[in-house]
Design a protein around this motif. Structure first.
Motif, PDB file in Angstrom:
ATOM      1  N   LYS A   1      79.869  -1.438 -13.363  1.00  0.00           N
ATOM      2  CA  LYS A   1      78.696  -0.019 -12.632  1.00  0.00           C
ATOM      3  C   LYS A   1      79.652   1.310 -13.229  1.00  0.00           C
ATOM      4  CE  LYS A   1      78.209  -1.262  -7.586  1.00  0.00           C
ATOM      5  NZ  LYS A   1      78.988  -2.609  -7.342  1.00  0.00           N
ATOM      6  N   ARG A   2      80.990   0.584 -14.086  1.00  0.00           N
ATOM      7  CA  ARG A   2      81.694   1.593 -15.373  1.00  0.00           C
ATOM      8  C   ARG A   2      80.630   2.576 -15.671  1.00  0.00           C
ATOM      9  NH1 ARG A   2      83.215  -3.077 -16.525  1.00  0.00           N
ATOM     10  NH2 ARG A   2      82.458  -3.631 -19.369  1.00  0.00           N
ATOM     11  N   THR A   3      79.305   1.405 -16.592  1.00  0.00           N
ATOM     12  CA  THR A   3      78.131   2.217 -16.727  1.00  0.00           C
ATOM     13  C   THR A   3      78.189   3.234 -16.827  1.00  0.00           C
ATOM     14  OG1 THR A   3      78.363  -0.273 -18.308  1.00  0.00           O
ATOM     15  CG2 THR A   3      76.022   1.453 -18.864  1.00  0.00           C
ATOM     16  N   TYR A   4      77.732   3.462 -15.722  1.00  0.00           N
ATOM     17  CA  TYR A   4      77.209   4.609 -15.311  1.00  0.00           C
ATOM     18  C   TYR A   4      77.897   5.896 -15.534  1.00  0.00           C
ATOM     19  CZ  TYR A   4      73.840   1.535 -12.737  1.00  0.00           C
ATOM     20  OH  TYR A   4      73.203   0.614 -12.412  1.00  0.00           O
ATOM     21  N   ASP A   5      79.580   5.103 -14.571  1.00  0.00           N
ATOM     22  CA  ASP A   5      80.790   6.204 -15.081  1.00  0.00           C
ATOM     23  C   ASP A   5      80.239   7.122 -17.002  1.00  0.00           C
ATOM     24  OD1 ASP A   5      81.376   6.238 -12.692  1.00  0.00           O
ATOM     25  OD2 ASP A   5      82.258   4.987 -13.895  1.00  0.00           O
ATOM     26  N   GLU A   6      80.205   6.312 -17.631  1.00  0.00           N
ATOM     27  CA  GLU A   6      80.256   6.154 -19.336  1.00  0.00           C
ATOM     28  C   GLU A   6      79.507   6.823 -19.294  1.00  0.00           C
ATOM     29  OE1 GLU A   6      80.955   2.607 -20.704  1.00  0.00           O
ATOM     30  OE2 GLU A   6      83.197   2.264 -20.472  1.00  0.00           O
TER      31      GLU A   6
ATOM     32  N   LYS B   1      76.987   9.276 -17.614  1.00  0.00           N
ATOM     33  CA  LYS B   1      77.033  10.924 -16.672  1.00  0.00           C
ATOM     34  C   LYS B   1      78.250  11.367 -17.723  1.00  0.00           C
ATOM     35  CE  LYS B   1      74.921  11.534 -13.404  1.00  0.00           C
ATOM     36  NZ  LYS B   1      74.083  13.236 -14.157  1.00  0.00           N
ATOM     37  N   ASP B   2      79.050  10.461 -17.789  1.00  0.00           N
ATOM     38  CA  ASP B   2      80.141  11.798 -19.016  1.00  0.00           C
ATOM     39  C   ASP B   2      79.549  11.966 -20.895  1.00  0.00           C
ATOM     40  OD1 ASP B   2      82.359  10.957 -16.825  1.00  0.00           O
ATOM     41  OD2 ASP B   2      83.257   9.674 -17.694  1.00  0.00           O
TER      42      ASP B   2
ATOM     43  N   LYS C   1      77.522   8.879  -5.234  1.00  0.00           N
ATOM     44  CA  LYS C   1      78.534   8.838  -6.476  1.00  0.00           C
ATOM     45  C   LYS C   1      77.950  10.252  -6.970  1.00  0.00           C
ATOM     46  CE  LYS C   1      80.932   6.940  -9.497  1.00  0.00           C
ATOM     47  NZ  LYS C   1      82.286   6.483  -9.789  1.00  0.00           N
TER      48      LYS C   1
ATOM     49  N   TYR D   1      75.242  10.684  -8.781  1.00  0.00           N
ATOM     50  CA  TYR D   1      74.446  11.060  -9.540  1.00  0.00           C
ATOM     51  C   TYR D   1      73.371  10.926  -9.677  1.00  0.00           C
ATOM     52  CZ  TYR D   1      78.862   9.168 -11.421  1.00  0.00           C
ATOM     53  OH  TYR D   1      80.224   9.040 -12.542  1.00  0.00           O
TER      54      TYR D   1
END
Length: 247
Positions: free
Chosen positions: A164-169, A171-172, A202, A204
């Motif tokens: 799920k960190r891919t979503y954060d990346e 988005k960033d 999130k 998002y």
């Protein structure tokens, strides 16, 4: 004697708050969506009955399967308009859903204008099996050319459940996220539904789309009254961008 049980009233689905559906496959005969103008008319009327007022349809440009160009897309759009005696009963235009493949890289390298949702927004997708190894580079290349990446149905990439960190990346990195309305129901399965709800929590989710291909999709939308509340919650949050899309 009167029954103490009240007859259950049927609930209706109201998607009018969305305003513009910015992801669908309504053009006849050019991808895996509507096969002909009659089906297109049925699908458009069905979405109008649910409250959708404006349509930006997004045929696939995926060079291994759907070698669509401006000519094929504009030709299908004109064919659809002619089937409506030259006009459609709602604002209607065609952008595209670009698959992040070598052909897309070539379009960027050659500075070929991309079909946009609004302003510089470009809808993109990638494999449901595995992401491109150079995904971030492709996103950056779009941005260098002045485009705003809009990631189609990020909740449907089930392999991201374990990453799920891919979503954060993403988005960033500046991506907008477009979630399919049907992912807010069990239609695509448990993984897509859980990821859609994760993205909602999130904060998002920027855009909603029907991603409508056929009458089964339309039938499910019609029979999913919970969507009304889901759309309202997003509208109330002030984060949903669909109502800002006008043309």
């Amino acid at each position: 004697m009167f029954s103490i049980f009240k007859k259950k009233q049927s609930q209706t689905v109201d998607l009018s708050g969305i305003g513009t559906d910015m992801h669908s496959h309504l053009l006849p005969g050019i991808d895996d969506g509507s096969p002909d103008t009659e089906t297109s008319a049925t699908l458009i009327k069905g979405l109008q009955d649910l409250g959708i007022q404006r349509f930006i349809t997004t045929p696939h440009i995926f060079w291994d399967l759907y070698k669509n160009t401006n000519e094929s897309i504009d030709g299908a759009l004109e064919k659809l308009r002619l089937s409506y005696n030259g006009r459609l009963e709602a604002p209607f235009r065609a952008a595209a859903e670009y698959y992040l493949d070598d052909h897309f890289d070539d379009l960027l390298r050659k500075d070929m204008p991309l079909r946009t949702i609004q302003d510089n927004w470009v809808l993109v997708e990638f494999s449901f099996v595995t992401p491109p190894i150079d995904l971030k580079e492709k996103i950056f290349a779009m941005q260098i050319k002045g485009y705003q990446p809009v990631l189609a149905h990020p909740e449907r990439y089930a392999y991201l459940t374990a990453s799920k960190r891919t979503y954060d990346e993403l988005k960033d990195a500046g991506c907008l996220f477009q979630v399919n309305l049907l992912s807010l129901t069990p239609y695509y399965g448990k993984a897509a539904n859980e990821l859609a709800n994760y993205l909602l929590k999130k904060n998002y989710v920027n855009l909603l789309g029907t991603d409508l291909h056929h009458e089964r999709h339309l039938h499910t939308l019609r029979n999913s009254p919970s969507l009304t509340d889901s759309v309202k919650q997003l509208l109330d949050s002030g984060r949903l961008l669909n109502p800002s899309i006008n043309f």
